[in-house]
Design a protein around this motif. Structure first.
Motif, PDB file in Angstrom:
ATOM      1  N   VAL A   1       0.853  -1.187   0.000  1.00  0.00           N
ATOM      2  CA  VAL A   1       0.000   0.000   0.000  1.00  0.00           C
ATOM      3  C   VAL A   1       0.891   1.241   0.000  1.00  0.00           C
ATOM      4  CG1 VAL A   1      -1.730   1.282   1.322  1.00  0.00           C
ATOM      5  CG2 VAL A   1      -1.827  -1.214   1.240  1.00  0.00           C
ATOM      6  N   PRO A   2       0.566   2.244  -0.804  1.00  0.00           N
ATOM      7  CA  PRO A   2       1.381   3.465  -0.845  1.00  0.00           C
ATOM      8  C   PRO A   2       1.533   4.110   0.533  1.00  0.00           C
ATOM      9  CG  PRO A   2      -0.199   3.464  -2.635  1.00  0.00           C
ATOM     10  CD  PRO A   2      -0.546   2.295  -1.756  1.00  0.00           C
ATOM     11  N   LYS A   3       2.689   4.681   0.744  1.00  0.00           N
ATOM     12  CA  LYS A   3       3.026   5.255   2.050  1.00  0.00           C
ATOM     13  C   LYS A   3       2.006   6.272   2.535  1.00  0.00           C
ATOM     14  CE  LYS A   3       6.782   7.778   4.340  1.00  0.00           C
ATOM     15  NZ  LYS A   3       8.140   8.346   4.167  1.00  0.00           N
ATOM     16  N   GLY A   4       1.498   7.072   1.619  1.00  0.00           N
ATOM     17  CA  GLY A   4       0.584   8.134   2.035  1.00  0.00           C
ATOM     18  C   GLY A   4      -0.834   7.691   2.308  1.00  0.00           C
ATOM     19  N   SER A   5      -1.113   6.391   2.148  1.00  0.00           N
ATOM     20  CA  SER A   5      -2.486   5.900   2.267  1.00  0.00           C
ATOM     21  C   SER A   5      -2.899   5.535   3.690  1.00  0.00           C
ATOM     22  CB  SER A   5      -2.685   4.670   1.379  1.00  0.00           C
ATOM     23  OG  SER A   5      -2.493   4.997   0.028  1.00  0.00           O
ATOM     24  N   PHE A   6      -1.950   5.394   4.582  1.00  0.00           N
ATOM     25  CA  PHE A   6      -2.256   4.883   5.919  1.00  0.00           C
ATOM     26  C   PHE A   6      -3.343   5.700   6.609  1.00  0.00           C
ATOM     27  CE2 PHE A   6      -1.628   4.866  10.511  1.00  0.00           C
ATOM     28  CZ  PHE A   6      -1.646   3.513  10.795  1.00  0.00           C
ATOM     29  N   TYR A   7      -3.196   7.020   6.569  1.00  0.00           N
ATOM     30  CA  TYR A   7      -4.114   7.868   7.323  1.00  0.00           C
ATOM     31  C   TYR A   7      -5.483   7.994   6.665  1.00  0.00           C
ATOM     32  CZ  TYR A   7      -0.067   8.820  10.164  1.00  0.00           C
ATOM     33  OH  TYR A   7       1.005   8.667  11.002  1.00  0.00           O
ATOM     34  N   HIS A   8      -5.624   7.415   5.485  1.00  0.00           N
ATOM     35  CA  HIS A   8      -6.954   7.305   4.882  1.00  0.00           C
ATOM     36  C   HIS A   8      -7.775   6.252   5.620  1.00  0.00           C
ATOM     37  CE1 HIS A   8     -10.098   7.192   1.848  1.00  0.00           C
ATOM     38  NE2 HIS A   8      -9.950   5.880   1.780  1.00  0.00           N
ATOM     39  N   TYR A   9      -7.081   5.266   6.199  1.00  0.00           N
ATOM     40  CA  TYR A   9      -7.754   4.146   6.865  1.00  0.00           C
ATOM     41  C   TYR A   9      -7.721   4.243   8.386  1.00  0.00           C
ATOM     42  CZ  TYR A   9      -7.339   2.236   2.175  1.00  0.00           C
ATOM     43  OH  TYR A   9      -7.418   2.058   0.818  1.00  0.00           O
ATOM     44  N   PHE A  10      -6.684   4.883   8.924  1.00  0.00           N
ATOM     45  CA  PHE A  10      -6.523   4.960  10.378  1.00  0.00           C
ATOM     46  C   PHE A  10      -6.093   6.370  10.770  1.00  0.00           C
ATOM     47  CE2 PHE A  10      -5.231   0.787   8.780  1.00  0.00           C
ATOM     48  CZ  PHE A  10      -6.193  -0.015   9.378  1.00  0.00           C
ATOM     49  N   LYS A  11      -6.627   6.862  11.905  1.00  0.00           N
ATOM     50  CA  LYS A  11      -6.311   8.216  12.341  1.00  0.00           C
ATOM     51  C   LYS A  11      -4.889   8.328  12.889  1.00  0.00           C
ATOM     52  CE  LYS A  11     -11.045   9.621  13.433  1.00  0.00           C
ATOM     53  NZ  LYS A  11     -11.967  10.101  14.489  1.00  0.00           N
ATOM     54  N   SER A  12      -4.375   7.228  13.430  1.00  0.00           N
ATOM     55  CA  SER A  12      -3.054   7.239  14.061  1.00  0.00           C
ATOM     56  C   SER A  12      -2.554   5.809  14.171  1.00  0.00           C
ATOM     57  CB  SER A  12      -3.146   7.851  15.463  1.00  0.00           C
ATOM     58  OG  SER A  12      -3.986   7.044  16.289  1.00  0.00           O
ATOM     59  N   LYS A  13      -1.294   5.651  14.572  1.00  0.00           N
ATOM     60  CA  LYS A  13      -0.781   4.300  14.799  1.00  0.00           C
ATOM     61  C   LYS A  13      -1.518   3.655  15.958  1.00  0.00           C
ATOM     62  CE  LYS A  13       3.297   1.417  15.390  1.00  0.00           C
ATOM     63  NZ  LYS A  13       4.725   1.326  15.743  1.00  0.00           N
ATOM     64  N   GLU A  14      -1.899   4.446  16.952  1.00  0.00           N
ATOM     65  CA  GLU A  14      -2.667   3.906  18.066  1.00  0.00           C
ATOM     66  C   GLU A  14      -4.034   3.407  17.586  1.00  0.00           C
ATOM     67  OE1 GLU A  14      -3.232   5.343  22.557  1.00  0.00           O
ATOM     68  OE2 GLU A  14      -4.303   6.614  21.123  1.00  0.00           O
ATOM     69  N   GLY A  15      -4.682   4.180  16.707  1.00  0.00           N
ATOM     70  CA  GLY A  15      -5.949   3.743  16.141  1.00  0.00           C
ATOM     71  C   GLY A  15      -5.790   2.465  15.333  1.00  0.00           C
ATOM     72  N   PHE A  16      -4.677   2.369  14.631  1.00  0.00           N
ATOM     73  CA  PHE A  16      -4.354   1.148  13.901  1.00  0.00           C
ATOM     74  C   PHE A  16      -4.188  -0.021  14.874  1.00  0.00           C
ATOM     75  CE2 PHE A  16      -0.650  -1.523  12.739  1.00  0.00           C
ATOM     76  CZ  PHE A  16      -1.203  -2.216  11.671  1.00  0.00           C
TER      77      PHE A  16
END
Length: 197
Positions: free
Chosen positions: A39-54
């Motif tokens: 998954v592209p690097k910039g896509s993470f925050y499209h799915y999760f608000k933070s690493k804690e949310g992840f």
């Protein structure tokens, strides 16, 4: 959520789960997880608000999977209640026997690492354990109703004691690097603590 979006989110969660089990929650970075997920690097925050949310999402997905597995065994009416209980723990025992004692439970690992550091993750872990305890207690009450288990026993307390014993056995398994603690759990907890009448 579209199918494609859900699939991408699930890929990230799966990659993250594997990375956390292999290393630790704090030991794996987002770039590593996203790279493994493709998954592209910039896509993470499209799915999760933070690493804690992840982290909360990883816990919830893992807990839901374990709950589904418990229900699969605990609702099998072809067996008596205590036979279902034994079948589940025998399956878990055999899983570690096949895959090796170093294989770790994601939830237990995250509990040890994050419970004091992240309240949302601690709460998600507790929610999972609470549900598993309720499923165990329900099965034990069925065993009482069918005369397999002493009706004077407190099903909730017994369920929690069993789960505590299993978690302790899996930790000792990691220390000893063998499955003897799980075998002792099977012989002591299931055959003595939860003894047929």
């Amino acid at each position: 959520m579209t199918t494609a979006t859900a699939e991408t989110r699930d890929r990230i969660l799966e990659a993250g789960s594997q990375a956390i089990v292999a290393k630790s929650y704090n030991g794996c970075g987002l770039n590593e997880i996203l790279g493994a997920a493709g998954v592209p690097k910039g896509s993470f925050y499209h799915y999760f608000k933070s690493k804690e949310g992840f982290g909360v999402a990883v816990i919830e997905q893992s807990a839901d999977g374990h709950s589904a597995n418990l229900r699969k065994y605990f609702t099998d009416r072809s067996m008596s209640p205590l036979s279902r209980l034994r079948a589940f723990y025998q399956m878990a025992h055999d899983h570690y026997a096949e895959h090796g004692p170093t294989r770790q439970c994601l939830i237990a690992k995250l509990a040890l690492e994050t419970a004091q550091l992240s309240e949302p993750m601690r709460a998600a872990i507790k929610c999972g354990y609470d549900e598993w305890g309720l499923l165990h207690a329900k099965l034990l009450r069925e065993a009482q109703a069918e005369g397999e288990l002493d009706t004077e026993a407190d099903a909730e307390s017994l369920a929690n004691a069993m789960m505590h014993a299993w978690e302790g056995a899996t930790i000792r398994m990691q220390i000893d690097q063998n499955i003897v603690p799980l075998t002792e759990f099977m012989d002591t907890v299931l055959e003595r603590l939860v003894a047929s009448r």
